[in-house]
Design a protein around this motif. Structure first.
Motif, PDB file in Angstrom:
ATOM      1  N   ALA A  42       0.834  -1.206   0.000  1.00  0.00           N
ATOM      2  CA  ALA A  42       0.000   0.000   0.000  1.00  0.00           C
ATOM      3  C   ALA A  42       0.869   1.257   0.000  1.00  0.00           C
ATOM      4  CB  ALA A  42      -0.924  -0.003   1.218  1.00  0.00           C
ATOM      5  N   LEU A  43       1.881   1.274   0.847  1.00  0.00           N
ATOM      6  CA  LEU A  43       2.782   2.429   0.894  1.00  0.00           C
ATOM      7  C   LEU A  43       3.532   2.589  -0.431  1.00  0.00           C
ATOM      8  CD1 LEU A  43       4.213   2.039   4.520  1.00  0.00           C
ATOM      9  CD2 LEU A  43       2.449   3.622   3.740  1.00  0.00           C
ATOM     10  N   ASP A  44       3.948   1.481  -1.016  1.00  0.00           N
ATOM     11  CA  ASP A  44       4.635   1.526  -2.314  1.00  0.00           C
ATOM     12  C   ASP A  44       3.739   2.124  -3.393  1.00  0.00           C
ATOM     13  OD1 ASP A  44       6.845   0.309  -1.169  1.00  0.00           O
ATOM     14  OD2 ASP A  44       6.350  -1.703  -1.916  1.00  0.00           O
ATOM     15  N   ALA A  45       2.437   1.899  -3.269  1.00  0.00           N
ATOM     16  CA  ALA A  45       1.475   2.359  -4.278  1.00  0.00           C
ATOM     17  C   ALA A  45       1.027   3.802  -4.058  1.00  0.00           C
ATOM     18  CB  ALA A  45       0.262   1.434  -4.301  1.00  0.00           C
ATOM     19  N   GLY A  46       1.491   4.429  -2.986  1.00  0.00           N
ATOM     20  CA  GLY A  46       1.136   5.829  -2.755  1.00  0.00           C
ATOM     21  C   GLY A  46       0.094   6.066  -1.690  1.00  0.00           C
ATOM     22  N   VAL A  47      -0.396   4.994  -1.048  1.00  0.00           N
ATOM     23  CA  VAL A  47      -1.291   5.166   0.098  1.00  0.00           C
ATOM     24  C   VAL A  47      -0.450   5.719   1.242  1.00  0.00           C
ATOM     25  CG1 VAL A  47      -2.685   3.948   1.821  1.00  0.00           C
ATOM     26  CG2 VAL A  47      -2.850   3.323  -0.603  1.00  0.00           C
ATOM     27  N   THR A  48      -0.934   6.756   1.898  1.00  0.00           N
ATOM     28  CA  THR A  48      -0.186   7.300   3.044  1.00  0.00           C
ATOM     29  C   THR A  48      -0.935   7.124   4.361  1.00  0.00           C
ATOM     30  OG1 THR A  48      -1.125   9.531   2.738  1.00  0.00           O
ATOM     31  CG2 THR A  48       0.942   9.033   1.594  1.00  0.00           C
ATOM     32  N   LEU A  49      -2.266   7.111   4.328  1.00  0.00           N
ATOM     33  CA  LEU A  49      -3.071   7.045   5.549  1.00  0.00           C
ATOM     34  C   LEU A  49      -3.326   5.598   5.947  1.00  0.00           C
ATOM     35  CD1 LEU A  49      -4.770   8.506   7.726  1.00  0.00           C
ATOM     36  CD2 LEU A  49      -6.698   8.440   6.114  1.00  0.00           C
ATOM     37  N   LEU A  50      -2.723   5.175   7.046  1.00  0.00           N
ATOM     38  CA  LEU A  50      -2.966   3.841   7.596  1.00  0.00           C
ATOM     39  C   LEU A  50      -3.816   4.000   8.849  1.00  0.00           C
ATOM     40  CD1 LEU A  50       0.565   2.129   7.314  1.00  0.00           C
ATOM     41  CD2 LEU A  50      -1.316   2.147   5.646  1.00  0.00           C
ATOM     42  N   GLY A  66       2.468  -0.844  13.588  1.00  0.00           N
ATOM     43  CA  GLY A  66       3.658  -0.148  14.066  1.00  0.00           C
ATOM     44  C   GLY A  66       4.946  -0.735  13.530  1.00  0.00           C
ATOM     45  N   GLU A  67       4.968  -2.040  13.346  1.00  0.00           N
ATOM     46  CA  GLU A  67       6.160  -2.707  12.824  1.00  0.00           C
ATOM     47  C   GLU A  67       6.537  -2.161  11.446  1.00  0.00           C
ATOM     48  OE1 GLU A  67       7.586  -7.275  11.761  1.00  0.00           O
ATOM     49  OE2 GLU A  67       5.947  -6.950  13.195  1.00  0.00           O
ATOM     50  N   VAL A  68       5.536  -1.930  10.617  1.00  0.00           N
ATOM     51  CA  VAL A  68       5.781  -1.392   9.277  1.00  0.00           C
ATOM     52  C   VAL A  68       6.039   0.107   9.333  1.00  0.00           C
ATOM     53  CG1 VAL A  68       4.728  -0.971   7.015  1.00  0.00           C
ATOM     54  CG2 VAL A  68       4.462  -3.196   8.119  1.00  0.00           C
ATOM     55  N   VAL A  69       5.256   0.802  10.136  1.00  0.00           N
ATOM     56  CA  VAL A  69       5.367   2.264  10.221  1.00  0.00           C
ATOM     57  C   VAL A  69       6.759   2.689  10.689  1.00  0.00           C
ATOM     58  CG1 VAL A  69       4.551   4.315  11.447  1.00  0.00           C
ATOM     59  CG2 VAL A  69       2.901   2.670  10.530  1.00  0.00           C
ATOM     60  N   ARG A  70       7.286   1.998  11.680  1.00  0.00           N
ATOM     61  CA  ARG A  70       8.585   2.412  12.227  1.00  0.00           C
ATOM     62  C   ARG A  70       9.685   2.393  11.173  1.00  0.00           C
ATOM     63  NH1 ARG A  70       6.622  -0.763  16.406  1.00  0.00           N
ATOM     64  NH2 ARG A  70       7.982  -2.529  15.909  1.00  0.00           N
ATOM     65  N   ALA A  71       9.582   1.467  10.221  1.00  0.00           N
ATOM     66  CA  ALA A  71      10.599   1.366   9.173  1.00  0.00           C
ATOM     67  C   ALA A  71      10.398   2.391   8.065  1.00  0.00           C
ATOM     68  CB  ALA A  71      10.593  -0.047   8.588  1.00  0.00           C
ATOM     69  N   ARG A  72       9.191   2.987   8.004  1.00  0.00           N
ATOM     70  CA  ARG A  72       8.871   3.907   6.903  1.00  0.00           C
ATOM     71  C   ARG A  72       8.116   5.123   7.427  1.00  0.00           C
ATOM     72  NH1 ARG A  72       6.986   0.098   1.844  1.00  0.00           N
ATOM     73  NH2 ARG A  72       7.232   2.121   0.821  1.00  0.00           N
ATOM     74  N   ARG A  73       8.537   5.621   8.595  1.00  0.00           N
ATOM     75  CA  ARG A  73       7.752   6.635   9.304  1.00  0.00           C
ATOM     76  C   ARG A  73       7.441   7.870   8.480  1.00  0.00           C
ATOM     77  NH1 ARG A  73       4.094   8.521  11.130  1.00  0.00           N
ATOM     78  NH2 ARG A  73       3.611   9.220  13.238  1.00  0.00           N
ATOM     79  N   SER A  74       8.388   8.341   7.687  1.00  0.00           N
ATOM     80  CA  SER A  74       8.182   9.586   6.940  1.00  0.00           C
ATOM     81  C   SER A  74       7.160   9.450   5.826  1.00  0.00           C
ATOM     82  CB  SER A  74       9.505  10.082   6.354  1.00  0.00           C
ATOM     83  OG  SER A  74      10.005   9.160   5.398  1.00  0.00           O
ATOM     84  N   GLU A  75       6.808   8.207   5.469  1.00  0.00           N
ATOM     85  CA  GLU A  75       5.857   7.974   4.377  1.00  0.00           C
ATOM     86  C   GLU A  75       4.427   7.817   4.867  1.00  0.00           C
ATOM     87  OE1 GLU A  75       7.279   4.905   1.482  1.00  0.00           O
ATOM     88  OE2 GLU A  75       8.914   4.702   2.945  1.00  0.00           O
TER      89      GLU A  75
END
Length: 324
Positions: A42-50, A66-75
């Motif tokens: 989802a993040l790769d596709a441009g979704v930003t709101l989780l 949180g596991e995913v967010v922590r690795a890509r927080r700025s996105e």
């Protein structure tokens, strides 16, 4: 693909978000690896709101997201919610919105998520025993402390929205909105627009029903087996909506789910739906709906097929907390 952006109040997000609840509850067994892959896709596709909540999977979903967010927080624009007391005692179906609990719940969510701030923090339901001014005032204190960036309400009524906005700017109202759930149209939607509050529709696909892929053969742990609209004759009567939607979708060369989602997406530039999926299989289909352009006559035809929906969306008890 690159999703266009929209604004929830002053908060800029991708035009479509991702509802994460189903990765931890309500729709059958959880699949951690597929959920992680879906979040990253989802993040790769441009979704930003989780979108998550403390009560989803009784904390499991916040930990997973949180596991995913922590690795890509700025996105990520990270949204979570508080209020249902079953996070403390799973037998307690009530809600809490007192100031002390707002702060307690936020600290617990930050710990589970493993982040130092929440981008969009919602009161999951309005506590009927606590003035909304107290709840929102406490949420505003979290903003001042830097633990929350923006605040929202979920399933709030027009009066609560007005009272809340008088205490602190409200960025978003998260409520159910789809072709077969249109409660917010009218006073609630008008109030949001008067106050500059963005709208975040959850279950824009009617808990999957409007895709045409949902049967009554639910697995153990699927909450839909107990929802009135999916039971007995109600299911059969409601399926006529799907059949009409399929006919329109075929003419436009899209799926019924895409058509239903595009209808919600087309309700205004302040609308950011959060269809939920726990599989990459359906993620791309949902995201593609964000760029479908529908003519005025198409929108009118789609709106008309819903007709009269059989059954309430929740049990009688749960409905008491809707549009509070």
């Amino acid at each position: 693909m690159t999703l266009p952006t929209r604004k929830l109040g002053e908060l800029e997000v991708g035009a479509q978000g991702l509802g994460c609840m189903g990765m931890s509850q309500s729709y059958g067994p959880a699949d951690r690896d597929e959920s992680i892959a879906t979040l990253n896709a989802a993040l790769d596709a441009g979704v930003t709101l989780l979108d998550t909540a403390d009560v989803y999977g009784l904390g499991h979903n916040e930990q997973l997201v949180g596991e995913v967010v922590r690795a890509r927080r700025s996105e990520v624009v990270l949204a979570t919610k508080f209020g249902f007391k079953r996070i403390l005692d799973k037998s307690d179906q009530g809600v809490r919105g007192d100031a002390a609990y707002v702060k307690q719940a936020c600290e617990a969510s930050l710990k589970r998520l493993g982040v130092d701030h929440i981008d969009l923090y919602y009161a999951h339901r309005i506590d009927p025993a606590v003035p909304v001014e107290e709840t929102v005032g406490a949420m505003g204190e979290l903003v001042k402390a830097g633990k929350v960036r923006y605040i929202g309400l979920s399933e709030a009524g027009a009066e609560s929205l007005r009272r809340a906005a008088a205490v602190h700017p409200i960025s978003a109202l998260q409520s159910e909105w789809s072709l077969w759930t249109r409660d917010i149209e009218g006073e609630i939607l008008d109030t949001c627009r008067q106050l500059g509050i963005g709208i975040v529709p959850f279950s824009p696909l009617g808990r999957g029903f409007l895709t045409g892929r949902v049967t009554q053969d639910f697995t153990e742990g699927d909450s839909r087996r107990n929802l009135p609209r999916f039971m007995g004759e109600n299911y059969d009567r409601n399926y006529t909506i799907v059949e009409a939607l399929k006919a329109l979708a075929d003419k436009l060369g899209v799926t019924p789910g895409q058509l239903a989602l595009a209808w919600v997406q087309s309700q205004g530039s302040d609308v950011v739906p959060i269809p939920g999926t726990k599989r990459r299989t359906y993620l791309g289909e949902n995201i593609a709906a964000a760029t479908i352009e529908l003519a005025a006559d198409d929108l009118a035809k789609i709106s008309s097929v819903a007709g009269e929906v059989a059954g309430e969306r929740y049990s009688t008890e749960a409905l008491k907390l809707v549009n509070g």
